[in-house]
Design a protein around this motif. Structure first.
Motif, short mmCIF file in Angstrom:
data_model
loop_
_atom_site.label_atom_id
_atom_site.label_comp_id
_atom_site.label_asym_id
_atom_site.label_seq_id
_atom_site.Cartn_x
_atom_site.Cartn_y
_atom_site.Cartn_z
N ASN A 1 0.91 -1.20 0.01
CA ASN A 1 -0.07 -0.12 -0.16
C ASN A 1 0.95 1.31 -0.01
O ASN A 1 0.74 2.43 -0.62
N ALA A 2 2.01 1.10 0.60
CA ALA A 2 2.98 2.40 0.75
C ALA A 2 3.40 2.57 -0.72
O ALA A 2 3.73 3.76 -1.06
N GLU A 3 3.86 1.54 -1.10
CA GLU A 3 4.46 1.75 -2.59
C GLU A 3 3.42 2.28 -3.58
O GLU A 3 3.68 3.13 -4.43
N ASP A 4 2.28 1.86 -3.66
CA ASP A 4 1.33 2.33 -4.25
C ASP A 4 0.84 3.88 -3.87
O ASP A 4 0.82 4.82 -5.14
N ALA A 5 1.02 4.32 -2.87
CA ALA A 5 0.84 5.77 -2.36
C ALA A 5 1.84 6.51 -3.05
O ALA A 5 1.72 7.54 -3.40
N TYR A 6 3.10 5.87 -2.74
CA TYR A 6 4.33 6.48 -3.43
C TYR A 6 4.15 6.66 -4.79
O TYR A 6 4.39 7.96 -5.28
N ARG A 7 3.49 5.86 -5.43
CA ARG A 7 3.78 5.99 -6.86
C ARG A 7 2.48 7.01 -7.39
O ARG A 7 2.97 7.91 -8.22
N GLN A 8 1.44 6.89 -6.55
CA GLN A 8 0.40 8.06 -6.82
C GLN A 8 0.99 9.11 -6.74
O GLN A 8 0.80 10.29 -7.34
N GLU B 1 1.42 12.73 -9.23
CA GLU B 1 0.54 13.70 -8.87
C GLU B 1 1.28 14.92 -8.77
O GLU B 1 0.89 16.03 -9.18
N ARG B 2 2.19 14.86 -7.85
CA ARG B 2 2.92 16.05 -7.30
C ARG B 2 4.44 15.87 -7.46
O ARG B 2 5.11 16.90 -7.04
N GLY B 3 5.06 14.63 -7.84
CA GLY B 3 6.42 14.40 -7.58
C GLY B 3 6.94 14.67 -6.31
O GLY B 3 6.26 14.44 -5.18
N ILE B 4 8.37 14.47 -6.12
CA ILE B 4 8.79 14.32 -4.81
C ILE B 4 9.06 15.64 -4.25
O ILE B 4 9.87 16.38 -4.98
N ILE B 5 8.46 16.16 -3.21
CA ILE B 5 8.40 17.36 -2.57
C ILE B 5 9.98 17.51 -2.06
O ILE B 5 10.26 16.66 -1.00
N THR B 6 10.86 18.31 -2.35
CA THR B 6 12.04 18.54 -1.85
C THR B 6 12.25 20.16 -1.28
O THR B 6 13.47 20.42 -0.79
N SER B 7 11.26 20.83 -1.26
CA SER B 7 11.40 22.22 -0.60
C SER B 7 9.77 22.52 0.15
O SER B 7 8.83 22.21 -0.50
#
Length: 140
Positions: A120-127, A131-137
């Motif tokens: 489930n965490a991997e699915d949420a990570y892909r979503q 949708e937003r990309g990896i937030i780095t700031s």
């Protein structure tokens, strides 16, 4: 209040504005600007998914999910994690310049994540990544 010690205590984080306004330690304006940005901190429960070269990925519990690329203050997060990844923890994420740092590992959960939770965490990570990309700031 006398010093940043009381502000960085998680229970007293609400004192940040007062600290910045009073500036009892005489910080310079650029330093105060960095400290004032901490009001954008994100606090919550996360799953530390994986360690990359530049950051550790933390997935939040929100809907829709968000994934943060986070740095440790002085040590890579993966090096101070008490359990192998993926791992669940509570943490406070702080803006620091154009990056996100983790204010320690607050209350890592001493539970092993089962295969269903990991999936489930991997699915949420892909979503989240799609949708937003990896937030780095934690900008404005």
């Amino acid at each position: 209040m006398g010093g940043l010690e009381g502000v960085h205590d998680l229970e007293n984080f609400h004192l940040l504005g007062t600290y910045v306004n009073e500036n009892p330690d005489g910080w310079s304006p650029p330093e105060l600007e960095l400290i004032a940005a901490w009001h954008r901190a994100v606090r919550g429960t996360f799953i530390a998914l994986r360690d990359l070269k530049k950051s550790t990925l933390l997935l939040d519990e929100n809907s829709p999910p968000r994934v943060y690329g986070v740095l440790g203050l002085t040590t890579e997060l993966a090096d101070i994690m008490p359990f192998p990844l993926p791992m669940m923890l509570q943490a406070r994420l702080l803006p620091w310049k154009d990056q996100i740092v983790c204010y320690g590992l607050n209350a890592p959960y001493s539970v092993m994540l089962g295969s269903g939770i990991e999936r489930n965490a991997e699915d949420a990570y892909r979503q989240a990544r799609a949708e937003r990309g990896i937030i780095t700031s934690l900008g404005e």
